[in-house]
Scaffold this motif. Structure first.
Motif, PDB file in Angstrom:
ATOM      1  N   PRO A  49      31.706 -30.000  10.595  1.00  0.00           N
ATOM      2  CA  PRO A  49      30.820 -30.601  11.598  1.00  0.00           C
ATOM      3  C   PRO A  49      30.283 -31.942  11.101  1.00  0.00           C
ATOM      4  CG  PRO A  49      29.666 -28.878  10.444  1.00  0.00           C
ATOM      5  CD  PRO A  49      31.080 -28.861   9.931  1.00  0.00           C
ATOM      6  N   SER A  50      29.962 -32.799  12.003  1.00  0.00           N
ATOM      7  CA  SER A  50      29.397 -34.085  11.619  1.00  0.00           C
ATOM      8  C   SER A  50      27.894 -33.932  11.494  1.00  0.00           C
ATOM      9  CB  SER A  50      29.741 -35.154  12.651  1.00  0.00           C
ATOM     10  OG  SER A  50      29.146 -34.829  13.880  1.00  0.00           O
ATOM     11  N   TYR A  51      27.326 -34.444  10.416  1.00  0.00           N
ATOM     12  CA  TYR A  51      25.904 -34.324  10.161  1.00  0.00           C
ATOM     13  C   TYR A  51      25.140 -35.565  10.590  1.00  0.00           C
ATOM     14  CZ  TYR A  51      26.984 -30.166   7.553  1.00  0.00           C
ATOM     15  OH  TYR A  51      27.414 -28.925   7.207  1.00  0.00           O
ATOM     16  N   LEU A  68      24.496 -33.839   4.818  1.00  0.00           N
ATOM     17  CA  LEU A  68      23.765 -32.744   4.210  1.00  0.00           C
ATOM     18  C   LEU A  68      24.497 -32.290   2.953  1.00  0.00           C
ATOM     19  CD1 LEU A  68      21.477 -30.675   4.392  1.00  0.00           C
ATOM     20  CD2 LEU A  68      23.009 -29.267   5.753  1.00  0.00           C
ATOM     21  N   ILE A  69      23.779 -32.255   1.826  1.00  0.00           N
ATOM     22  CA  ILE A  69      24.373 -31.823   0.569  1.00  0.00           C
ATOM     23  C   ILE A  69      23.656 -30.549   0.135  1.00  0.00           C
ATOM     24  CG2 ILE A  69      24.772 -32.383  -1.845  1.00  0.00           C
ATOM     25  CD1 ILE A  69      24.763 -35.331  -1.000  1.00  0.00           C
ATOM     26  N   ILE A  70      24.417 -29.506  -0.040  1.00  0.00           N
ATOM     27  CA  ILE A  70      23.862 -28.225  -0.454  1.00  0.00           C
ATOM     28  C   ILE A  70      24.321 -27.973  -1.882  1.00  0.00           C
ATOM     29  CG2 ILE A  70      23.799 -25.742  -0.010  1.00  0.00           C
ATOM     30  CD1 ILE A  70      24.464 -26.419   2.919  1.00  0.00           C
ATOM     31  N   ARG A  71      23.372 -27.773  -2.780  1.00  0.00           N
ATOM     32  CA  ARG A  71      23.705 -27.522  -4.180  1.00  0.00           C
ATOM     33  C   ARG A  71      23.331 -26.090  -4.524  1.00  0.00           C
ATOM     34  NH1 ARG A  71      21.901 -33.277  -6.706  1.00  0.00           N
ATOM     35  NH2 ARG A  71      23.481 -34.420  -5.574  1.00  0.00           N
ATOM     36  N   ALA A  72      24.173 -25.466  -5.312  1.00  0.00           N
ATOM     37  CA  ALA A  72      23.928 -24.084  -5.709  1.00  0.00           C
ATOM     38  C   ALA A  72      22.918 -24.056  -6.855  1.00  0.00           C
ATOM     39  CB  ALA A  72      25.232 -23.428  -6.148  1.00  0.00           C
ATOM     40  N   GLU A  73      22.081 -23.031  -6.853  1.00  0.00           N
ATOM     41  CA  GLU A  73      21.123 -22.865  -7.936  1.00  0.00           C
ATOM     42  C   GLU A  73      21.807 -22.179  -9.111  1.00  0.00           C
ATOM     43  OE1 GLU A  73      17.768 -20.730  -6.515  1.00  0.00           O
ATOM     44  OE2 GLU A  73      17.434 -22.081  -4.836  1.00  0.00           O
TER      45      GLU A  73
END
Length: 81
Positions: A49-51, A68-73
């Motif tokens: 999808p386009s953010y 959108l950047i999602i980083r893992a903990e």
């Protein structure tokens, strides 16, 4: 006593030349190729999808929202010695 014979159903018979069979094969291949390409295009547009939001949505904001950047903990792991 004679046994009764079942009335035979009419058989459906197709007579096609080799060129007609080849033409049907080409058309079927083109249809399958088109459906494959359409499925790849739809899958790519659904999975990625386009953010970037539209200008109408962001009228009250001064900046555009970036991707959108999602980083893992990272979990803390104790070393066993």
């Amino acid at each position: 006593m004679a046994t009764r014979r079942k009335p035979q159903a009419k058989k459906l018979k197709f007579e096609l030349t080799k060129s007609a069979i080849a033409g049907i094969a080409v058309i079927a291949f083109c249809l399958f190729l088109w459906m494959f390409l359409l499925g790849v295009w739809a899958g790519q547009s659904l999975l990625i999808p386009s953010y970037i939001k539209d200008e109408l949505v962001l009228k009250d904001h001064a900046q555009k929202i970036g991707p959108l950047i999602i980083r893992a903990e990272k979990k803390v792991v104790k070393k066993v010695e």
